[in-house]
Write an enzyme that holds these catalytic residues in place. Structure first.
Site, PDB file in Angstrom:
ATOM      1  N   LYS A 115       0.825  -1.214   0.000  1.00 24.98           N
ATOM      2  CA  LYS A 115       0.000   0.000   0.000  1.00 24.98           C
ATOM      3  C   LYS A 115       0.855   1.258   0.000  1.00 24.98           C
ATOM      4  O   LYS A 115       0.466   2.276  -0.583  1.00 24.98           O
ATOM      5  CB  LYS A 115      -0.966  -0.004   1.192  1.00 24.98           C
ATOM      6  N   LYS A 197      -5.093 -12.340  -7.815  1.00 23.25           N
ATOM      7  CA  LYS A 197      -6.427 -12.510  -7.219  1.00 23.25           C
ATOM      8  C   LYS A 197      -7.400 -11.432  -7.710  1.00 23.25           C
ATOM      9  O   LYS A 197      -6.980 -10.320  -8.052  1.00 23.25           O
ATOM     10  CB  LYS A 197      -6.357 -12.534  -5.685  1.00 23.25           C
ATOM     11  N   LYS A 200     -11.038  -5.725  -5.628  1.00 16.95           N
ATOM     12  CA  LYS A 200     -11.943  -4.608  -5.928  1.00 16.95           C
ATOM     13  C   LYS A 200     -11.203  -3.367  -6.373  1.00 16.95           C
ATOM     14  O   LYS A 200     -11.798  -2.470  -6.959  1.00 16.95           O
ATOM     15  CB  LYS A 200     -12.897  -4.330  -4.764  1.00 16.95           C
TER      16      LYS A 200
END
Ligand code: ATP
Ligand code: LTN
Length: 334
Positions: A115, A197, A200
């Site tokens: 992040k 994966k 969203k």
């Protein structure tokens, strides 16, 4: 443990549109676990502000996520479904646990590294101590089990380390939580890159099925799903795209991979894709309809929000009082 009932805690962030991965990998398992445990399912809005949010948007998404929890089958009269920010104990315990967490430990967190790379202009201290807030969520309710995806396992391990460290100093204050990883749909992969994966925050909308997608969109996205040139429907590592389609099909129809492979033996990828799309549509349709109903029932949702925040607060305060005494905060005079 509360009385003789085991406690379960889990949470999800209200950032971005939820995907089929979030549903099959998390929400669906939550529903299956609801009868067995005293469950706390939080909309972790405090975690969400570790990256910059539009206030109106966050407020809306948080409420939508609560609707979705209920629409997916969680019973808000039984499970404690609530907003993290409504229970101040999360922030209070997080501060305390910050003082029992080493920077060396936090430096190792892969989600922080990812992040931080993604939001290089806003590497704030909250992003760094995110796992400590997550530990506070779990330990505040003395959770025995925490259903999490593989990506959150490192955070659960640090939670256990912090709890054990605290208990070693102050006695048995916290329950040491165990991870619970479901099987079917544990890892739904991107439709555009089956090595990655489904997420969203993926920039390519064709990579993910969103829980709000209409049937035509779902069919179209599966039609475009990346497969391979083998031309054979088999469940094996060398064909990750096809395997992902079979996994999704199995998770939606409760079939085993063997059954699915037999069902589609000798057929083309087009047939498989259509069948998967259909199975997904029939899983999502009732959820979408229920969300629409809940959106209209503001009074009901407001009552759930109020009562569950109070319930969560009750349990949170029990732990918090104990912790405060143990660490030597002076008693409050009332
Ligand atoms: P982001 O893209 O914002 O990182 P995400 O889609 O990866 O989000 P999270 O909010 O990190 O989702 O995860 C919510 C829950 O859904 C977690 O329990 C996580 O393990 C699960 N989950 C997320 N993506 C998948 C997936 N592709 N397959 C199975 N489970 C998933
Ligand atoms: N970090 C988690 C969400 C989360 C959580 C929790 C999950 C916050 N607190 C406590 C389980 C238990 C995520 O992003 N999936």
């Amino acid at each position: 443990m509360i009385g003789d009932t085991k406690v379960l805690f889990s949470g999800m962030q209200a950032t971005g549109n939820l995907t089929l991965g979030n549903y099959l990998g998390a929400l669906k398992n939550w529903v299956n676990l609801s009868d067995e445990y005293l469950c706390f399912y939080s909309v972790v809005d405090m975690h969400s502000i570790t990256v910059r949010q539009d206030p109106a948007e966050l407020r809306k998404r948080a409420r939508n996520l609560l609707h979705l929890y209920i629409a997916a089958g969680l019973d808000p009269e039984k499970a404690v479904i609530y907003f993290q920010s409504h229970v101040s104990g999360h922030a209070e315990l997080a501060w305390i646990l910050n003082c029992f967490t080493y920077m060396g430990e936090l430096n190792r967190m892969t989600q922080f590294k990812d992040k931080a790379a993604k939001h290089a202009d806003n590497i704030n201290a909250g992003l760094y101590t995110y796992p400590v807030l997550m530990a506070a969520d779990i330990l505040l309710y003395q959770a025995d089990v925490v259903p999490v995806g593989a990506d959150q396992m490192q955070h659960l391990e640090i939670t256990r380390d912090i709890a054990q460290r605290f208990n070693k100093i102050y006695g048995d204050v916290f329950t040491i939580p165990e991870p619970f990883v479901g099987k079917a749909g544990a890892r739904v992969m991107s439709l555009q890159n089956p090595e990655k994966k489904m997420s969203k925050s993926d920039e390519n909308p064709n990579a993910s099925i969103y829980l709000t997608d209409d049937p035509d969109t779902i069919v179209r996205k599966f039609k475009r799903a990346v497969t391979d040139s083998e031309g054979m429907i088999a469940y094996r590592e060398e064909q990750p795209g096809v395997r992902n389609l079979l996994d999704i099909y199995c998770a939606c129809t409760d079939h085993t991979p063997e059954e699915a492979v037999n069902e589609f033996a000798g057929q083309g990828y087009g047939t498989l894709k259509n069948a998967v799309a259909e199975s997904v549509v029939s899983v999502l349709r009732p959820i979408q309809e229920r969300v629409k109903e809940l959106e209209k029932d503001k009074a009901y949702i407001d009552r759930i929000i109020k009562e569950n925040a109070e319930k969560a607060e009750y349990y949170a305060n029990k732990t918090l009082r104990k912790v405060k005494r143990k660490i030597g905060y002076p008693d409050r005079i009332r």
